[in-house]
Enzyme design. Sequence first.
Site, PDB file in Angstrom:
ATOM      1  N   ASN A 183     -10.062  -0.524  -0.891  1.00 57.23           N
ATOM      2  CA  ASN A 183      -8.727  -0.525  -0.698  1.00 57.23           C
ATOM      3  C   ASN A 183      -8.081  -1.039  -2.133  1.00 57.23           C
ATOM      4  OD1 ASN A 183      -5.876  -0.743  -0.094  1.00 57.23           O
ATOM      5  ND2 ASN A 183      -6.117  -1.415   1.658  1.00 57.23           N
ATOM      6  N   CYS A 220       0.812  -1.295  -0.086  1.00 56.35           N
ATOM      7  CA  CYS A 220       0.122  -0.121   0.027  1.00 56.35           C
ATOM      8  C   CYS A 220       0.944   1.228  -0.054  1.00 56.35           C
ATOM      9  CB  CYS A 220      -0.919   0.030   1.183  1.00 56.35           C
ATOM     10  SG  CYS A 220      -1.963  -1.461   1.176  1.00 56.35           S
ATOM     11  N   HIS A 234      -3.641   7.236   1.981  1.00 57.27           N
ATOM     12  CA  HIS A 234      -3.961   5.582   1.616  1.00 57.27           C
ATOM     13  C   HIS A 234      -5.436   5.298   2.057  1.00 57.27           C
ATOM     14  CE1 HIS A 234      -3.946   1.565   0.632  1.00 57.27           C
ATOM     15  NE2 HIS A 234      -3.811   1.062   1.889  1.00 57.27           N
TER      16      HIS A 234
END
Length: 336
Positions: free
Chosen positions: A289, A118, A259
């Site tokens: 995500n 990520c 994020h």
Amino acid sequence: MPLPPNRTAKITAVGKYLPERVITNFDLEKLVDTTDEWIRTRTGIIERRQVGDGEATSHMATAAARDLLEKRQIDPEEIDCIIVATVTPDMFFPATACLVQNNLGASRAWGYDLSAACSGFLFALDAGARMIESGSSTKVMVIGADTMSSIIDYTDRATCVLFGDGAGAVLLEACEEGNEGILDSILRCDGSGAEYLCMEGGGSLHPPRAETVAGKKHYLYQDGRIVFKYAIKLMADITAEVAQRNGLKSEDIQLFIPHQANQRIIDASVERLGLREDQVLSNIDYYANTTAATIPLGMADAVEQGRLKPGDNVVLAAFGAGFTWGGIYLRWSEVF
Ligand code: UT7
């Protein structure tokens, strides 16, 4: 010729791609023991995208890159380097960047994949910025792309509700005056967190075997509670650190693009910085995500929504598997 001492790398174009197929929370209710209410309240997610049959990371990355090239109105042959941040490459090798290079016809470009989960886009953005600053490159394409649906176990309610597929891309070019673009970055990793968020199977430690498939080792594994505990602290800490180091008070930040793993993790960083809602980009509700793609997708959405103008102070932050995490401060420039 010596380089100007303060040369920086600025973002001059952004592009994005999202697959057409939408998977809602209600769709997932039919697969696992979950509810739309649980997913919304615990994560902020309403729906996510999923690739079509035969569609993979290189296809999404290429589509985001083409969107960028069209907006910037440049020929693919002008690109010097393509960095693809991803944990779901089409194959172990060759690198997805090579497939994208070929799809685009970027005949002068070299490229490579970067694996930092990520935080991958932030790590890649920093690497690309150094190429521009050093004068070794004039146009670097940085792409974040992940096909999370390819490594998700759709019988595991703890993970299948969290992730989506997508790709975002930015173009880096020089700012000779050094007053715009990527002005600071703080990047970290701590491999003692490796076991809490990983995909064990398929690598040199656990090569693909009938047993690894039976043991579901080719799916993403996450100890959500532990990752949450670290994410909520370390992303907020690094966001505050990058802001403080650059003398940025809450009112100086026009947009925070974090994020998108969990709305509650985003809220912790927002609270630490003392930001209002209109200073924060959140699109977790519709994309979930997307791992390396969350931040460039956030940038692309912010540009589409007219939320960024030249001179704006922008802070990026991420936390992910590794553990990896980071914060980047940039001053926005004119973007196509
Ligand atoms: O981007 C990479 C980094 N990743 C992250 O930052 C993710 C970090 N972790 C998280 O965001 C959160 O930990 C989750 C969203 C994964 C889970 O939320 P939580 O509030 O930490 O829930 P929990 O894991 O503590 O689980 C609470 C309960 C459990 O039931 P019991 O043990 O209390 O009976 C779970 O079994 O919720 C249950 N649960 C679910 N219930 C309905 C877990 N997943 C689900 C689900 N639907 N999908």
